[in-house]
Design a protein around this motif. Structure first.
Motif, short mmCIF file in Angstrom:
data_model
loop_
_atom_site.label_atom_id
_atom_site.label_comp_id
_atom_site.label_asym_id
_atom_site.label_seq_id
_atom_site.Cartn_x
_atom_site.Cartn_y
_atom_site.Cartn_z
N SER A 75 -3.23 -2.74 2.15
CA SER A 75 -1.66 -3.51 1.69
C SER A 75 -0.64 -2.30 1.89
O SER A 75 -0.91 -0.84 2.16
CB SER A 75 -1.68 -4.00 0.30
OG SER A 75 -1.55 -3.02 -0.53
N GLU A 112 1.75 -2.30 -0.69
CA GLU A 112 2.46 -2.55 -1.87
C GLU A 112 2.74 -1.37 -2.69
O GLU A 112 3.33 -1.22 -3.60
CB GLU A 112 1.71 -3.45 -2.77
CG GLU A 112 1.26 -4.95 -2.02
CD GLU A 112 0.59 -5.70 -2.92
OE1 GLU A 112 -0.07 -5.44 -3.79
OE2 GLU A 112 0.44 -7.07 -2.61
N HIS A 124 7.62 1.67 -1.22
CA HIS A 124 8.60 1.06 -0.58
C HIS A 124 9.57 1.80 0.19
O HIS A 124 9.51 2.98 0.03
CB HIS A 124 9.47 0.27 -1.86
CG HIS A 124 8.84 -0.59 -2.71
ND1 HIS A 124 7.94 -0.13 -3.69
CD2 HIS A 124 8.41 -1.89 -2.77
CE1 HIS A 124 7.40 -0.88 -4.54
NE2 HIS A 124 7.65 -2.04 -3.75
#
Length: 231
Positions: free
Chosen positions: A178, A180, A183
Motif C-alpha cells: 500500500s 498509506e 503522503h
C-alpha cells in the motif's frame, strides 16, 4: 560780420545735429548692453556645462602614506590559493548515493538496452529498475533523504511511491502492499520505512515476492547499482 558768426553758430548746433548725437549715443548704449548680455549668457553656459572632475586616485591625509603595491608574484599566489580552495570544495562534495530499500538479492537486474523475458507478460522487454527479492510484508525503506512527490497505484506495477532527492534524482518503489505510510509532501530520511513489500504489480505477478526499485534523473532511468553505497 557778427551776424555771420551767429548764423554759423546756429548752423553748427542745428536740431539735426542734436538728433544725430542722440542716435549715436543710443546705438552706443545698445552695443554696450548687448556686450554685457553676451558676457552674462556666456558665463551662465560655462557654469552649467562645467562638470566636477572625478578622480579614482586615492586621497591621502597629510600624515597617511600610500600603501605599497602588491607584488605580481604575491597576486599570482593568491589566485592559485583561491583556485586550490575551490577545487578542494568540489572534491569534498559527495556524489549522490543510495542504500538498498530492503535486504535481499537481485532477482531481475536493470536492463535498459537489452531485452529480458517477462514470465508474466510472456514477452521480451526492457527492465528499467531492480527486482529485489523479499518476503511479502517486509519493510521498504527510503534509499536516501528526500521528499514524497507521488503516491498512486499503477495499473501494471501496482502501489507506487516516488521520492525526490538532491541533484534532480528520484527513486521509485513499486509492487508495494500500500501507500498509506507516507503522503505527498512528506520529508523522509534515508533508512526510514515508507511501505512494505506486496503483490500489487499485475505485470510481475508470476515473479517471486519482491520490490521493484528504480532511480531516475529527470526523465531518464539509471542503473541503481551505480549509486549503491554499502553500509
Amino acid at each position: 560780420m557778427k551776424q555771420t558768426k551767429q548764423a554759423q553758430k546756429k548752423q553748427r548746433f542745428s536740431p539735426a545735429s542734436y538728433i544725430g548725437v542722440g542716435i549715436v549715443a543710443i546705438v552706443g548704449l545698445a552695443g554696450l548692453f548687448s556686450s554685457l548680455r553676451v558676457m552674462q549668457v556666456t558665463e551662465q553656459i560655462t557654469n552649467q556645462t562645467e562638470l566636477p572632475i572625478q578622480s579614482n586616485l586615492p586621497v591621502f591625509s597629510p600624515t597617511q602614506e600610500p600603501a605599497e603595491a602588491t607584488p605580481p608574484a604575491k597576486i599570482e599566489k593568491q589566485i592559485e590559493k583561491a583556485s586550490a580552495q575551490q577545487a578542494e570544495k568540489a572534491v569534498k562534495k559527495e556524489p549522490f548515493t543510495v542504500m538498498m530499500p530492503c535486504p535481499g538479492t537481485v532477482a531481475v537486474p536493470f536492463s535498459k538496452d537489452a531485452l529480458l523475458f517477462s514470465k508474466t507478460m510472456g514477452d521480451w522487454r526492457v527492465h528499467e529498475g531492480l527486482d529485489i527479492k523479499a518476503e511479502t510484508g517486509e519493510e521498504v525503506k527510503a534509499c536516501a533523504d528526500g521528499v514524497v512527490t507521488k503516491t498512486f497505484k499503477d495499473p501494471l506495477m501496482g502501489h507506487t511511491i516516488i521520492l525526490q532527492h538532491e541533484g534532480d534524482y528520484q527513486s521509485l518503489y513499486q509492487n508495494l502492499a500500500s501507500t498509506e505510510m507516507v503522503h505527498e509532501g512528506d520529508r523522509v530520511e534515508k533508512g526510514q520505512c515508507i511501505g512494505a513489500v506486496g503483490d500489487s504489480a499485475a505485470a510481475e505477478m508470476l515473479e517471486e515476492a519482491h520490490v521493484h526499485f528504480a532511480i531516475l534523473q529527470g526523465d531518464g532511468f539509471l542503473n541503481p547499482m551505480d549509486f549503491l553505497k554499502q553500509e
